[in-house]
Design a protein around this motif. Sequence first.
Motif, PDB file in Angstrom:
ATOM      1  N   ILE A 112      62.707  32.187  50.574  1.00 15.90           N
ATOM      2  CA  ILE A 112      61.482  31.548  51.179  1.00 15.90           C
ATOM      3  C   ILE A 112      61.337  31.487  52.846  1.00 15.90           C
ATOM      4  O   ILE A 112      62.939  30.893  53.211  1.00 15.90           O
ATOM      5  CB  ILE A 112      61.544  30.387  50.249  1.00 15.90           C
ATOM      6  N   THR A 113      60.378  30.836  52.708  1.00 14.98           N
ATOM      7  CA  THR A 113      59.931  31.001  54.193  1.00 14.98           C
ATOM      8  C   THR A 113      59.255  29.466  54.703  1.00 14.98           C
ATOM      9  O   THR A 113      58.776  28.358  53.816  1.00 14.98           O
ATOM     10  CB  THR A 113      58.723  31.756  54.851  1.00 14.98           C
ATOM     11  N   SER A 114      59.786  29.106  56.390  1.00 11.76           N
ATOM     12  CA  SER A 114      59.999  27.605  56.854  1.00 11.76           C
ATOM     13  C   SER A 114      57.996  27.439  56.681  1.00 11.76           C
ATOM     14  O   SER A 114      57.849  26.477  56.512  1.00 11.76           O
ATOM     15  CB  SER A 114      60.861  27.713  58.088  1.00 11.76           C
ATOM     16  N   SER A 115      56.793  28.622  56.592  1.00 12.38           N
ATOM     17  CA  SER A 115      55.539  28.312  56.691  1.00 12.38           C
ATOM     18  C   SER A 115      55.257  28.309  55.449  1.00 12.38           C
ATOM     19  O   SER A 115      54.507  27.590  55.578  1.00 12.38           O
ATOM     20  CB  SER A 115      55.625  29.579  57.493  1.00 12.38           C
ATOM     21  N   GLY A 116      56.323  28.216  54.014  1.00 11.62           N
ATOM     22  CA  GLY A 116      55.918  27.356  53.201  1.00 11.62           C
ATOM     23  C   GLY A 116      55.881  29.058  52.305  1.00 11.62           C
ATOM     24  O   GLY A 116      54.207  29.063  51.411  1.00 11.62           O
ATOM     25  N   LEU A 117      56.015  30.445  52.148  1.00 11.82           N
ATOM     26  CA  LEU A 117      56.315  31.532  51.987  1.00 11.82           C
ATOM     27  C   LEU A 117      56.804  31.774  50.908  1.00 11.82           C
ATOM     28  O   LEU A 117      58.464  31.996  50.559  1.00 11.82           O
ATOM     29  CB  LEU A 117      55.591  32.895  52.517  1.00 11.82           C
ATOM     30  N   LEU A 118      56.866  31.902  49.121  1.00 10.49           N
ATOM     31  CA  LEU A 118      57.544  32.612  48.400  1.00 10.49           C
ATOM     32  C   LEU A 118      57.958  33.945  48.574  1.00 10.49           C
ATOM     33  O   LEU A 118      56.412  34.604  47.820  1.00 10.49           O
ATOM     34  CB  LEU A 118      57.520  31.650  47.391  1.00 10.49           C
ATOM     35  N   LEU A 142      52.677  28.477  48.625  1.00 12.24           N
ATOM     36  CA  LEU A 142      53.298  27.285  48.883  1.00 12.24           C
ATOM     37  C   LEU A 142      51.881  26.055  48.752  1.00 12.24           C
ATOM     38  O   LEU A 142      52.380  25.317  48.825  1.00 12.24           O
ATOM     39  CB  LEU A 142      54.638  26.763  48.999  1.00 12.24           C
ATOM     40  N   ARG A 143      51.404  26.261  49.914  1.00 16.34           N
ATOM     41  CA  ARG A 143      50.876  25.207  50.498  1.00 16.34           C
ATOM     42  C   ARG A 143      51.334  24.245  51.171  1.00 16.34           C
ATOM     43  O   ARG A 143      50.538  23.009  51.351  1.00 16.34           O
ATOM     44  CB  ARG A 143      49.324  24.775  49.796  1.00 16.34           C
ATOM     45  N   VAL A 144      52.569  24.088  51.168  1.00 18.24           N
ATOM     46  CA  VAL A 144      53.459  23.436  52.187  1.00 18.24           C
ATOM     47  C   VAL A 144      54.664  24.170  52.679  1.00 18.24           C
ATOM     48  O   VAL A 144      54.494  24.506  51.788  1.00 18.24           O
ATOM     49  CB  VAL A 144      54.064  22.032  51.246  1.00 18.24           C
ATOM     50  N   SER A 145      55.066  22.959  53.762  1.00 18.25           N
ATOM     51  CA  SER A 145      56.419  23.853  54.341  1.00 18.25           C
ATOM     52  C   SER A 145      57.270  23.731  53.543  1.00 18.25           C
ATOM     53  O   SER A 145      57.285  23.223  52.084  1.00 18.25           O
ATOM     54  CB  SER A 145      57.015  23.707  55.663  1.00 18.25           C
ATOM     55  N   ALA A 146      58.035  24.807  53.096  1.00 13.56           N
ATOM     56  CA  ALA A 146      59.780  25.256  53.099  1.00 13.56           C
ATOM     57  C   ALA A 146      60.703  25.428  52.877  1.00 13.56           C
ATOM     58  O   ALA A 146      60.558  25.201  53.941  1.00 13.56           O
ATOM     59  CB  ALA A 146      59.345  26.623  51.528  1.00 13.56           C
ATOM     60  N   CYS A 170      60.987  25.301  44.189  1.00 12.64           N
ATOM     61  CA  CYS A 170      60.797  25.969  45.525  1.00 12.64           C
ATOM     62  C   CYS A 170      61.279  24.556  46.006  1.00 12.64           C
ATOM     63  O   CYS A 170      60.081  23.636  45.862  1.00 12.64           O
ATOM     64  CB  CYS A 170      60.098  26.380  46.363  1.00 12.64           C
ATOM     65  N   GLY A 171      62.291  23.828  46.386  1.00 10.15           N
ATOM     66  CA  GLY A 171      61.991  22.427  47.850  1.00 10.15           C
ATOM     67  C   GLY A 171      61.166  22.219  49.151  1.00 10.15           C
ATOM     68  O   GLY A 171      61.091  23.603  49.498  1.00 10.15           O
ATOM     69  N   CYS A 172      60.091  21.683  48.681  1.00 18.67           N
ATOM     70  CA  CYS A 172      59.302  21.805  49.693  1.00 18.67           C
ATOM     71  C   CYS A 172      58.934  20.340  50.508  1.00 18.67           C
ATOM     72  O   CYS A 172      59.784  19.365  50.182  1.00 18.67           O
ATOM     73  CB  CYS A 172      58.243  22.103  49.191  1.00 18.67           C
ATOM     74  N   GLY A 209      58.265  15.642  49.635  1.00 18.68           N
ATOM     75  CA  GLY A 209      58.962  15.277  48.003  1.00 18.68           C
ATOM     76  C   GLY A 209      58.585  16.258  47.256  1.00 18.68           C
ATOM     77  O   GLY A 209      59.423  15.821  45.988  1.00 18.68           O
ATOM     78  N   THR A 210      57.919  17.559  47.333  1.00 16.55           N
ATOM     79  CA  THR A 210      57.933  18.865  46.266  1.00 16.55           C
ATOM     80  C   THR A 210      58.233  19.560  45.856  1.00 16.55           C
ATOM     81  O   THR A 210      59.200  20.275  47.082  1.00 16.55           O
ATOM     82  CB  THR A 210      56.346  18.989  46.956  1.00 16.55           C
ATOM     83  N   VAL A 211      58.950  19.436  44.863  1.00 10.64           N
ATOM     84  CA  VAL A 211      59.314  20.383  44.103  1.00 10.64           C
ATOM     85  C   VAL A 211      58.765  21.215  43.234  1.00 10.64           C
ATOM     86  O   VAL A 211      58.029  20.874  42.541  1.00 10.64           O
ATOM     87  CB  VAL A 211      60.529  20.243  43.097  1.00 10.64           C
TER      88      VAL A 211
END
Length: 788
Positions: A251-257, A272-276, A288-290, A293-295
């Motif tokens: 997982i990338t900090s920019s939000g890619l799985l 993921l459309r959010v940072s992860a 994926c924890g984002c 508060g998104t999982v």
Amino acid sequence: MAADGTIRSRIRSLLRSPSIKLRRSGTGARHRRELSDKVTLEKVLGITAPGNRALACDPRSGLVAYPAGCVVVLLNPRKNKQHHIFNSSRKAITTLAFSPDGKYVVTGESGHMPAVRVWEVSECIQVCELQEHKYGIACVAFSPNGKYIVSVGYQHDMVVNVWNWKKNVVVASNKVSSKVTAVSFSDDSSYFVTAGNRHVKFWYLDHAKTCKVNATVPLLGRSGLLGELRNNFFSDVACGRGRQAASTFCITSSGLLCEFNDRRLLDKWVELRVSATCLCVTDDFIFCGCSDGTVRAFSPANLHFLCTLPRPHCLGVDVASMLFSCRPESRYPDTVAVTYDPANRWLSCVYNDHSVYVWDIRDLRDPRKAGKLYSALYHSSCVWSLEVREKGGGGKTCLPRGSFLSCSSDNTIRLWSIDGHSALHRNILSNDLQKVVYVDDNVTGLLDTESVSIAAGTEKAGSSVTEGQQVDQSRAGIRTLRVSPDGHHLASGDRTGILRIHDLDGMAEILNVQAHDSDILCLEFSKPDTGLQLLATAGRDRLIHVLDVGRDYSLVQTLDEHSSSITAVRFAGTGKVRMISCGADKSVYFRTAQQTGEGLEFTRTHHAVRKTTLYDMDVEPTGTYAAVGCQDRSIRIFNISNGKQKKLYKGSQGEDGTLIKVQIDPSGLFIATSCSDKNIGIFDLYSGECVATMFGHSEIITGLKFSNDCRHLITVSGDRYASPEPPAPTHTIIKSINEFYASLFFCAVTEKQKNSLSACSWPKMSTPCLCLQNAIKFIYIKTFFYFH
């Protein structure tokens, strides 16, 4: 002459005798063990997990493990019970992992020459210590076959080691130049993968070579083929399980799985459309924890999106309310760590406001059916001070029995319950936290942005905080607390010099005034037996303000004798009302209250100067003596009436450090001390004999208080996440203490030391020692901010 030479030879041989040395060292070690055995850790409220590498679960027992300073907390979320593992090196634990069979836990630590330690879970004892790193350990992991442990050092350490931990040998090793934040073993234990800043690397174990060769062999590493994603920060990695064992997920900090195939090629990815920040992979799910508060859950077979799990509390919510409503513009804490228990179907999450949740997700087809099994809320920054429910006093107190208050750099004051079993004050978010008072509308202070920065590999990644806000936040926070003797008012002073008075019946703010130019370091209400209602405030600006509580806290007098920061101020006396203060100018001032034509006035009667800085002071219950904690680790006892020093003894068992805080118990028999070497001691106030010692904080203890029943000692500290850099100098640590992560330790006294007061010339204390009849035991609690 020959006889003299023979005698001298025999004396030298006797002195060199190993049996004598062993007896001496054995006696000292046995004495230290006896003192620490009187201390039992009951509960830790807090967490110092910077990411997924410091959170683990054991499906066999259902235990969730996470670090809290230099303690590993083993939490049973269903029963809300804890067990604890102590790191005797006093170094902060940075990473941990369970063994495949759940019998062992491996930990890594920060600091110079850190060790990888293996602990037996059932007995909470260390079984193995491996020391090859130099500058801190970033992550550790067991191989699925349980034979090997891999440890990766911080960026300045630059070492990856593979250990045969049962033989205590390094079987393979290599260097790594990138910053590594995660490691994961393959399902068949043939290789492991590390991830970090522009870094995904596959490390292969040659089992035949490692078994046959006794020396350490070079570890073979091959970089993943990142393609157009080569400039990303890979914040977490997990090798596939079951049918997807050949795949590796990142997982990338920019939000890619991302998914790598068995040829190390980046095969596919989804947005993921959010940072992860974190990732957990099982046979059937990818979690994926984002941010916010998104999982999100995905299928490992094809990376298809399954669902988004419920979010935790919104920031700034009233935990005492039974109904929670979040506005569309509400902010949520970021998810920084996730781990899944497939046996119980529990998903444990840690958020960057230092909150912990355990979700029951038995049916992911309908996320609305996900229920909260456990949640806890803690301070998200340094805890500076605490106050217990005042004993006695006129009228009915507004604080529940067995409760205490704490304040922090996160700009909150929190009301806690010691036992957590009061049905009247229980809420659905925490068994321990009863109320949160937010002194600032800015919720930025509730977030620990550094934990996201560590996970994202950049200081500002995943955070919307501006540089100006960060600068302001560094000077924010409540510095000290004091409860009025009648239990109706709470006084607090912050790091900008603002004095606040809250009505404890509802926590409404009734006064807000700029009392000092900088930090308010201490507050003190006069005792009821003085016949006066006064509040003294003292700060870094070297001034003491005396306020009249009965006249809406109007100013009575300002005292300016001190030439440096004032570290403590106390009231004492019944016939004559006295005020005692000490400070960094190495002085103790004794003052007496007098009525003049212009009103009440404190005049100096005695002035004592010592050769060491005086950091804290407390007055025993009769108001006759004051105990002062000093830089030279000594406790100095002063007679308040004449200002003369009555006694001096060491307030620490160690040979390093400085006494930071002292606290006399309500019985007047014992005094608790905290030292900058991160140790806490309990001493007989009269004889100076050490009756108990304890540790668990990984940074200096900023406050400590006995409960009124003498059964508990609560201590607060500035524990912080271990920085992925070499250890900072002492002065830097002291300067940046407001950035430390909050922790609260809670200690209970169970074993009474039979002390003979008849042999002491001091007067016996009039306060009865009702609860110290059985000796001294301690419980310490770590506290951080968590929510549902």
